[in-house]
Motif scaffolding. Structure first.
Motif, PDB file in Angstrom:
ATOM      1  N   LEU A 145       0.841  -1.196   0.000  1.00 31.06           N
ATOM      2  CA  LEU A 145       0.000   0.000   0.000  1.00 31.06           C
ATOM      3  C   LEU A 145       0.875   1.245   0.000  1.00 31.06           C
ATOM      4  N   ARG A 146       0.563   2.177  -0.913  1.00 30.14           N
ATOM      5  CA  ARG A 146       1.278   3.454  -0.976  1.00 30.14           C
ATOM      6  C   ARG A 146       0.262   4.573  -0.760  1.00 30.14           C
ATOM      7  N   ILE A 147       0.447   5.314   0.318  1.00 26.30           N
ATOM      8  CA  ILE A 147      -0.504   6.338   0.733  1.00 26.30           C
ATOM      9  C   ILE A 147       0.163   7.698   0.708  1.00 26.30           C
ATOM     10  N   ALA A 148      -0.546   8.700   0.196  1.00 21.03           N
ATOM     11  CA  ALA A 148      -0.074  10.082   0.247  1.00 21.03           C
ATOM     12  C   ALA A 148      -1.019  10.894   1.126  1.00 21.03           C
ATOM     13  N   VAL A 149      -0.468  11.693   2.024  1.00 19.68           N
ATOM     14  CA  VAL A 149      -1.247  12.573   2.897  1.00 19.68           C
ATOM     15  C   VAL A 149      -0.846  14.011   2.592  1.00 19.68           C
ATOM     16  N   VAL A 150      -1.825  14.847   2.244  1.00 22.13           N
ATOM     17  CA  VAL A 150      -1.578  16.272   1.978  1.00 22.13           C
ATOM     18  C   VAL A 150      -2.485  17.082   2.902  1.00 22.13           C
ATOM     19  N   LEU A 151      -1.910  17.600   3.985  1.00 22.12           N
ATOM     20  CA  LEU A 151      -2.641  18.388   4.974  1.00 22.12           C
ATOM     21  C   LEU A 151      -1.698  19.462   5.524  1.00 22.12           C
ATOM     22  N   PRO A 152      -2.237  20.583   6.028  1.00 22.31           N
ATOM     23  CA  PRO A 152      -1.382  21.606   6.649  1.00 22.31           C
ATOM     24  C   PRO A 152      -0.934  21.144   8.029  1.00 22.31           C
ATOM     25  N   PRO A 160       0.968   6.943  -5.325  1.00 19.60           N
ATOM     26  CA  PRO A 160       0.095   6.358  -4.293  1.00 19.60           C
ATOM     27  C   PRO A 160      -1.151   5.715  -4.903  1.00 19.60           C
ATOM     28  N   GLN A 161      -1.738   4.830  -4.128  1.00 19.57           N
ATOM     29  CA  GLN A 161      -3.057   4.276  -4.474  1.00 19.57           C
ATOM     30  C   GLN A 161      -4.164   5.028  -3.740  1.00 19.57           C
ATOM     31  N   LEU A 162      -3.785   5.788  -2.711  1.00 23.36           N
ATOM     32  CA  LEU A 162      -4.749   6.534  -1.901  1.00 23.36           C
ATOM     33  C   LEU A 162      -4.170   7.896  -1.556  1.00 23.36           C
ATOM     34  N   TYR A 192     -10.416   1.801   7.681  1.00 28.12           N
ATOM     35  CA  TYR A 192     -11.367   1.443   6.630  1.00 28.12           C
ATOM     36  C   TYR A 192     -10.687   1.448   5.263  1.00 28.12           C
ATOM     37  N   MET A 193      -9.995   2.520   4.932  1.00 24.68           N
ATOM     38  CA  MET A 193      -9.398   2.639   3.615  1.00 24.68           C
ATOM     39  C   MET A 193      -8.257   1.638   3.427  1.00 24.68           C
ATOM     40  N   LEU A 194      -7.424   1.453   4.438  1.00 23.50           N
ATOM     41  CA  LEU A 194      -6.304   0.523   4.312  1.00 23.50           C
ATOM     42  C   LEU A 194      -6.792  -0.912   4.188  1.00 23.50           C
ATOM     43  N   MET A 195      -7.787  -1.292   4.982  1.00 25.50           N
ATOM     44  CA  MET A 195      -8.339  -2.642   4.879  1.00 25.50           C
ATOM     45  C   MET A 195      -8.996  -2.870   3.524  1.00 25.50           C
ATOM     46  N   GLY A 196      -9.707  -1.842   3.026  1.00 24.24           N
ATOM     47  CA  GLY A 196     -10.357  -1.975   1.730  1.00 24.24           C
ATOM     48  C   GLY A 196      -9.366  -2.141   0.596  1.00 24.24           C
ATOM     49  N   VAL A 245       3.879   5.467   3.605  1.00 20.02           N
ATOM     50  CA  VAL A 245       3.116   6.693   3.770  1.00 20.02           C
ATOM     51  C   VAL A 245       4.011   7.875   3.424  1.00 20.02           C
ATOM     52  N   SER A 246       3.640   8.637   2.396  1.00 21.47           N
ATOM     53  CA  SER A 246       4.379   9.842   2.006  1.00 21.47           C
ATOM     54  C   SER A 246       3.560  11.052   2.426  1.00 21.47           C
TER      55      SER A 246
END
Length: 511
Positions: free
Chosen positions: A159-166, A224-226, A452-456, A200-201
Motif C-alpha cells: 500500500l502506498r498512501i499520500a497525505v496532503v494536509l497543513p 500512491p493508491q490513496l 477502513y481505507m487501508l483494509m479496503g 506513507v508519504s
C-alpha cells in the motif's frame, strides 16, 4: 518536502513509514445472485431461500461479520445445484395449503414473490387448479435475473498512501490536522501488526491562497493508491482534475462537505456528507424514529439562523415522507410553542434552524420552560452536532436533557468504552499529548478512516469502492453510498444521540 527532523514535533509522524507483510488472497471466479437485503430478512432465511449453506454465503462475502445481514446491503449468493430439494423437481419443498391461506400469504411465508410462486405452479397460474385446502404447491428455490460473475479479487500487496494536509503551521486548523494524522498513523500501525506493507508519504499543504501544482507533482512521484486531503476547498478543483485521480487513485476528503459537483469523481470518498445528502440521511432516520409525529419548524432571528438552508432541505424531505409540518416565525415564545403542540396525543418534534451555541441555548431554555408549564406534553427537539455536550464546547448535558434533545451526528465518541480508553492511553504514550475534546475528535476520526481505507485497499485493490468491512470503529462508522450527484461516495452513517429527560443518554442508529 523536508525530512524527518521537520516532523519531530508530530511525534512518530515519519515522512515515509514502511512496514512488511503479506497480501490478502482473493477467491476464485464464481457466479452469484446479487441479493439486496429487505426488512426482516436473516442470514438463515437467505440460505434456505437460495438452497445454500450459511457457510457458503459467508465464504462469498468475505467482510460479513457474525450471523446478521444489514438492511439494504448487497449479499452475493453462490449459484449452486440443489441436491436437497424434492427429488426430480426444482422445488425446495412442497407446501400443503391450509384453510383460509392466500397466494400472497404463502409467497410471503417463503420469501417469494407471487409471480415466482405462480411460475413454479403453472396449473394454479392458468386456473386449472384452484387454491384450496389440501392442495400441494411447489415452493421453488429463489431465482433472479441478477446473476453476476465475480472475478478473482486481488488486493494490493503493498500500500502506498499520500497525505496532503497543513501540518507545520501554528493555526487551529493545523493542530487538528496533526491530530487527525496521528490517528491515521495509529491505524497504519495496526495494519502493520496484521502483516501489511505500507509506505506513507506526507506533504505539507500550501496555504489556501496558494496553488497545489508543486505538491501534486511530488504526490505523483510517490505513485500512491490513496490520497488523504487536502484540507482547503480552494485546492479541490486542482486535485480532482489531476491525472492520478482521473486514473483511479482513491481520494479521501476528511473534513469538508462542500465540494462542487464538478470536483467530484467516482474515486472520491467524503467523510462528511454534502448538505442535501446529509438532509436525506437525517430525514430517513427521523421518519423511522418519529413515525406519525407532528413537526414544528422554529425559525430564529437573522444572524442566529445559520442553518436555514439545511432546515429547509430537511423540512422538504420530511414533507415528502408524509410528516405533518407547522412553522413558527422568529420571536416565538412559550405561548406559541404551547399552541403548536399536537393535541391528539401524538408526539411533537421541534426542528430549529440554528446550530450556534447561543441560538441553541435560547431554544432549549424555551423548551424547558414549556415542559414546566405543560408537564404532560410529549415533545422533543432535534439538535445539531455542534450542540453535543463536551467539556469545552456544546451545551451542558442538563440543558440538552431538559429539552429531551435528539442530536443528529455521523459520529459518537464514548469516552467510557474500553476501546476508546485504550486508544487514548496509546495516543498519549505515542505523542505525549491529550486528544482535543472537540466534536468530532480528530485522532479517532483519522484512525477510523485509516483502518477502513487501508483494509479496503488490502482486500480489494483497485476494485475497492463501497464494500462493507468488518472494522472496530472508535467513533465514526463508515458506510459509503453513492452521493446524490452520482459522483463519488459519501459516508451514510447517521445517529441520533438522545439526551433524555430522565438524564440518560442513548444512541439510535440508522442501521
Amino acid at each position: 518536502m523536508t525530512m524527518y527532523n521537520n516532523f519531530q514535533r508530530l511525534g512518530r509522524a515519519l515522512l515515509v513509514v514502511v512496514f512488511s507483510g503479506i497480501c490478502l488472497a482473493g477467491w476464485g471466479q464464481n457466479r452469484f445472485y446479487k441479493h439486496t437485503v429487505q426488512a426482516g430478512e436473516t442470514l438463515y432465511g437467505l440460505a434456505t431461500r437460495y438452497g445454500v449453506s450459511i457457510a457458503q454465503i459467508k465464504q462469498s462475502n468475505k467482510d460479513m461479520s457474525g450471523d446478521t445481514v444489514r438492511l439494504g446491503a448487497t449479499v452475493l449468493i453462490p449459484v449452486v445445484a440443489h441436491p436437497d430439494g424434492v427429488a426430480g423437481t426444482d422445488c425446495r419443498e412442497m407446501h400443503k395449503v391450509q384453510r383460509k391461506e392466500t397466494i400472497w400469504g404463502i409467497a410471503k411465508q417463503y420469501g417469494l414473490t407471487v409471480e415466482a410462486l405462480l411460475a413454479a405452479n403453472p396449473d394454479l397460474a392458468s386456473g386449472k387448479d384452484k387454491l384450496k385446502k389440501g392442495l400441494f404447491l411447489c415452493i421453488p428455490y429463489a431465482t433472479t435475473d441478477s446473476i453476476v460473475t465475480v472475478n478473482p479479487v486481488k488486493g494490493y500487496g503493498h500500500l502506498r498512501i499520500a497525505v496532503v494536509l497543513p501540518l507545520l503551521g501554528q493555526t487551529v486548523e493545523a493542530a487538528r490536522c496533526v491530530e487527525f494524522y496521528r490517528g491515521f498513523l495509529m491505524a497504519v500501525d495496526q495494519m502493520k501488526k496484521r502483516g501489511t506493507d505500507i509506505t506513507v508519504s506526507t506533504f505539507d499543504e500550501p496555504k489556501a491562497a496558494e496553488g497545489m501544482a508543486g505538491v501534486m507533482d511530488k504526490v505523483r512521484a510517490a505513485q500512491p493508491q490513496l490520497l488523504i486531503g487536502p484540507l482547503y476547498p480552494s485546492h479541490f478543483a486542482g486535485t480532482a482534475s489531476d491525472a492520478l485521480v482521473k486514473g483511479g487513485l482513491k481520494w479521501v476528503v476528511p473534513f469538508s462537505s462542500r465540494l462542487d459537483k464538478d470536483d467530484r469523481t467516482d474515486n472520491l470518498f467524503m467523510l462528511n456528507a454534502p448538505e442535501d445528502d446529509k438532509a436525506r440521511l437525517v430525514a430517513d432516520l427521523f421518519l423511522r424514529t418519529f413515525s406519525g409525529a407532528k413537526v414544528v419548524v422554529l425559525h430564529e432571528p437573522a444572524g442566529v439562523a445559520n442553518e436555514k438552508a439545511f432546515a429547509d432541505l430537511l423540512r422538504r424531505h420530511l414533507a415528502s415522507g408524509g410528516m405533518e409540518i407547522a412553522e413558527l416565525p422568529a420571536g416565538y415564545g412559550t405561548a406559541q410553542l404551547k399552541n403548536a403542540l399536537a393535541t391528539d396525543g401524538r408526539r411533537t418534534i421541534f426542528i430549529t434552524d440554528t446550530s450556534l451555541k447561543n441560538g441553541a441555548a435560547g431554544v432549549t431554555a424555551k423548551l424547558r420552560q414549556l415542559r414546566q408549564e405543560v408537564a404532560v406534553a410529549r415533545f422533543s427537539v432535534l439538535g445539531y452536532p455542534e450542540w453535543m455536550s463536551t467539556d469545552s464546547d456544546g451545551l451542558p448535558r442538563t440543558e440538552l436533557c431538559g429539552a429531551d434533545t435528539y442530536v443528529f451526528t455521523s459520529n459518537y465518541f464514548n469516552p467510557y468504552a474500553q476501546a476508546t480508553r485504550d486508544f487514548k492511553s496509546s495516543y498519549t504514550g505515542w505523542f505525549k499529548a491529550d486528544i482535543e475534546n472537540v466534536t468530532p475528535r480528530m485522532a479517532p476520526l483519522g484512525y477510523d478512516a485509516g483502518l477502513y481505507m487501508l483494509m479496503g485497499l488490502k482486500a480489494y485493490g483497485p476494485g475497492f469502492s463501497r464494500q462493507e468491512l468488518s472494522v472496530n470503529y472508535l467513533q465514526t462508522p463508515l458506510r459509503f453510498v453513492a452521493s446524490v450527484s452520482g459522483r463519488g461516495n459519501i459516508n451514510a452513517s447517521m445517529y441520533f444521540v438522545h439526551y433524555g429527560v430522565n438524564d440518560i443518554v442513548n444512541l439510535i442508529s440508522l442501521k
